[in-house]
Design a protein around this motif. Structure first.
Motif, PDB file in Angstrom:
ATOM      1  N   GLN A   1      92.698 109.456  41.487  1.00 13.11           N
ATOM      2  CA  GLN A   1      92.648 108.052  41.838  1.00 13.11           C
ATOM      3  C   GLN A   1      93.998 107.619  42.419  1.00 13.11           C
ATOM      4  O   GLN A   1      95.054 108.000  41.920  1.00 13.11           O
TER       5      GLN A   1
ATOM      6  N   ALA B   1      82.429 105.501  43.734  1.00 11.77           N
ATOM      7  CA  ALA B   1      81.535 105.835  42.615  1.00 11.77           C
ATOM      8  C   ALA B   1      80.194 105.112  42.763  1.00 11.77           C
ATOM      9  O   ALA B   1      80.152 103.897  42.964  1.00 11.77           O
TER      10      ALA B   1
ATOM     11  N   CYS C   1      85.225 114.294  46.190  1.00  9.34           N
ATOM     12  CA  CYS C   1      85.334 113.936  44.774  1.00  9.34           C
ATOM     13  C   CYS C   1      84.905 112.481  44.643  1.00  9.34           C
ATOM     14  O   CYS C   1      84.424 111.881  45.605  1.00  9.34           O
TER      15      CYS C   1
ATOM     16  N   GLU D   1      83.094 114.342  37.494  1.00 10.20           N
ATOM     17  CA  GLU D   1      83.147 114.320  36.027  1.00 10.20           C
ATOM     18  C   GLU D   1      81.846 113.701  35.510  1.00 10.20           C
ATOM     19  O   GLU D   1      81.442 112.642  35.993  1.00 10.20           O
TER      20      GLU D   1
ATOM     21  N   GLN E   1      83.551 109.556  33.839  1.00  8.07           N
ATOM     22  CA  GLN E   1      84.917 109.328  34.313  1.00  8.07           C
ATOM     23  C   GLN E   1      85.708 108.621  33.211  1.00  8.07           C
ATOM     24  O   GLN E   1      85.717 107.398  33.109  1.00  8.07           O
TER      25      GLN E   1
ATOM     26  N   ALA F   1      88.876 106.502  34.310  1.00  7.50           N
ATOM     27  CA  ALA F   1      88.484 105.333  35.103  1.00  7.50           C
ATOM     28  C   ALA F   1      87.845 104.253  34.247  1.00  7.50           C
ATOM     29  O   ALA F   1      87.408 103.222  34.776  1.00  7.50           O
TER      30      ALA F   1
ATOM     31  N   HIS G   1      91.504 114.827  37.541  1.00  2.73           N
ATOM     32  CA  HIS G   1      91.180 116.249  37.462  1.00  2.73           C
ATOM     33  C   HIS G   1      92.377 117.123  37.104  1.00  2.73           C
ATOM     34  O   HIS G   1      92.220 118.338  37.008  1.00  2.73           O
TER      35      HIS G   1
ATOM     36  N   ALA H   1      88.709 109.404  39.761  1.00  2.00           N
ATOM     37  CA  ALA H   1      88.752 110.692  39.064  1.00  2.00           C
ATOM     38  C   ALA H   1      90.122 110.982  38.449  1.00  2.00           C
ATOM     39  O   ALA H   1      91.154 110.465  38.878  1.00  2.00           O
TER      40      ALA H   1
END
Length: 432
Positions: free
Chosen positions: A153, A173, A136, A194, A197, A200, A142, A140
């Protein structure tokens, strides 16, 4: 306000989550909301609010959409079953077919919430590939089930719930080298990402990163899974934001607005050959299921939502997004408290940068337990409440204000929102 409703607010504090109620009270959040009038939320004192959060993205078509409510009323006045004991629901069939027409995925799994859809995608990835590892992206969000929390995260949403699902790795990222190492892993089943994000800080991936991600994955190797629960259903000016990627992801998750703002509804969409690798045998056909997944009422709401979300509405989202961005560039970007404005369509983030002054710190504001977090975002949210706008910060980036208003928000209200944010920022700048 109706006496029973008022009592319900008190009983939420007593029996559901006292600290959520306390938090709302401390920051001045207008939670004693009494009714919806012309799509706007109205509190017990009669003050109307523009919802710039659209109920965390669920109310994309406006609060209490008349078209969605009419479809639900028509269903309830009929005699069709809510649940089909066979698990074969005609309403789920109709909804799956409409989704295939809109985005090309011909296999659907329905559930109630986004976390369930993500969980279905993770199981699909491991079952279809026979490989254990999931990648991932750091930052994130989710969902809240164990699979999705493993991809969360690091921080309060994740840390206290360990040990986490094993063999789940978070890639930095935008780090191309880390992506290359992941793609070279023979045990990698899928990469989950995503398109934006949101939690984030409304971070948009670099096009070159997406191109390599799409090129390095595929249905016969590493699956590419797009979590579109926040970005899908037209939010960025496309039915799916991943629809503009170099290739279609192998699986997509949808939620929030899919239920028309009235019913909890989510979906995991994929292509039939991938689905059949996992569930293509009679003995395995129902090994992943949800009792209320695809129930009639939720699917009726989903069908009504898709009827509303035609190409004209998606074009309107793109147009309104440009209008809102232009208004923010005019009224908000010049503030010394603003570092950047980013996002797409009606999903935008305003990154704030507070001076090193005590008045912008939580301990100065009487909340020392939050001293590690920037206070400027919540201070701005508080000012917007007073001006009649409901907004919120990002879950992992408290210095970023997220804006995701309903698609039905009038142009004048979008412009007023930008002016109100600009005025609030001027007020906050003058505090030092």
């Amino acid at each position: 306000m109706d006496a029973q409703l008022r009592q319900g607010f008190l009983e939420f504090r007593a029996f559901v989550n006292p600290l959520v109620a306390l938090r709302a009270q401390l920051v001045g959040e207008p939670y004693l909301l009494d009714q919806v009038v012309d799509g706007r939320l109205v509190d017990a004192e009669g003050m109307a609010y523009t919802d710039l959060l659209s109920g965390w993205g669920t109310q994309a078509f406006g609060h209490r959409s008349p078209a969605v409510e009419a479809a639900l009323i028509a269903y309830l006045q009929g005699a069709s079953p809510s649940i089909y004991p066979s698990g074969i629901s005609p309403f789920a069939g109709l909804l799956a077919a409409r989704l295939e027409q809109r985005c090309g995925y011909d296999a659907a799994f329905f559930a109630s919430g986004g976390s369930e859809a993500v969980e279905a995608a993770l199981k699909l990835a491991r079952g279809a590939t026979g490989k254990p590892r999931i990648a991932c992206i750091k930052g994130a969000y989710h969902g809240c089930t164990f699979g999705s929390v493993a991809m969360m995260q690091a921080g309060p949403y994740r840390d206290i719930f360990g040990p986490h699902l094993p063999q789940v790795d978070a890639l930095p990222a935008g780090d191309m080298d880390a992506l290359e190492r992941a793609l070279a892993d023979p045990q990698l089943a899928a990469i989950v990402i995503e398109p934006i994000q949101v939690e984030a800080g409304v971070r948009v991936p670099d096009p070159a990163y997406l191109e390599r991600l799409c090129g390095g994955t595929g249905p016969d190797g590493i699956l590419l899974i797009a979590d579109e629960i926040q970005t899908g259903m037209g939010r960025t000016g496309h039915f799916l934001d991943s629809g503009a990627w170099p290739r279609q992801p192998d699986a997509v998750t949808l939620g929030k607005a899919l239920g028309g703002g009235a019913m909890p509804l989510s979906a995991m969409l994929t292509r039939r050959p991938i689905f059949d690798r996992v569930y293509g045998q009679l003995a395995l056909a129902e090994v992943h299921a949800s009792t209320f997944g695809g129930n009639s009422l939720a699917c009726v709401a989903g069908l009504a939502a898709l009827e509303l979300l035609d190409d004209a509405m998606i074009d309107e989202v793109a147009r309104k997004g440009h209008l809102l961005r232009a208004a923010l560039d005019e009224h908000v970007a010049p503030s010394p408290l603003v570092g950047a404005i980013r996002g797409k369509g009606l999903l935008l983030g305003i990154a704030l940068q507070a001076p090193d002054h005590p008045c912008y710190q939580f301990d100065y504001l009487g909340a020392p337990e939050l001293a590690a977090q920037p206070a400027i975002g919540m201070m701005l949210v508080h000012r917007l409440y007073k001006a009649g706008f409901i907004a919120q910060i990002c879950g992992h980036a408290w210095q970023v204000l997220r804006l995701q208003p309903p698609y039905t928000t009038p142009d004048a209200e979008l412009a007023a929102c930008a002016r109100a944010i600009g005025e609030a920022l001027d007020y906050l700048w003058d505090l030092q």
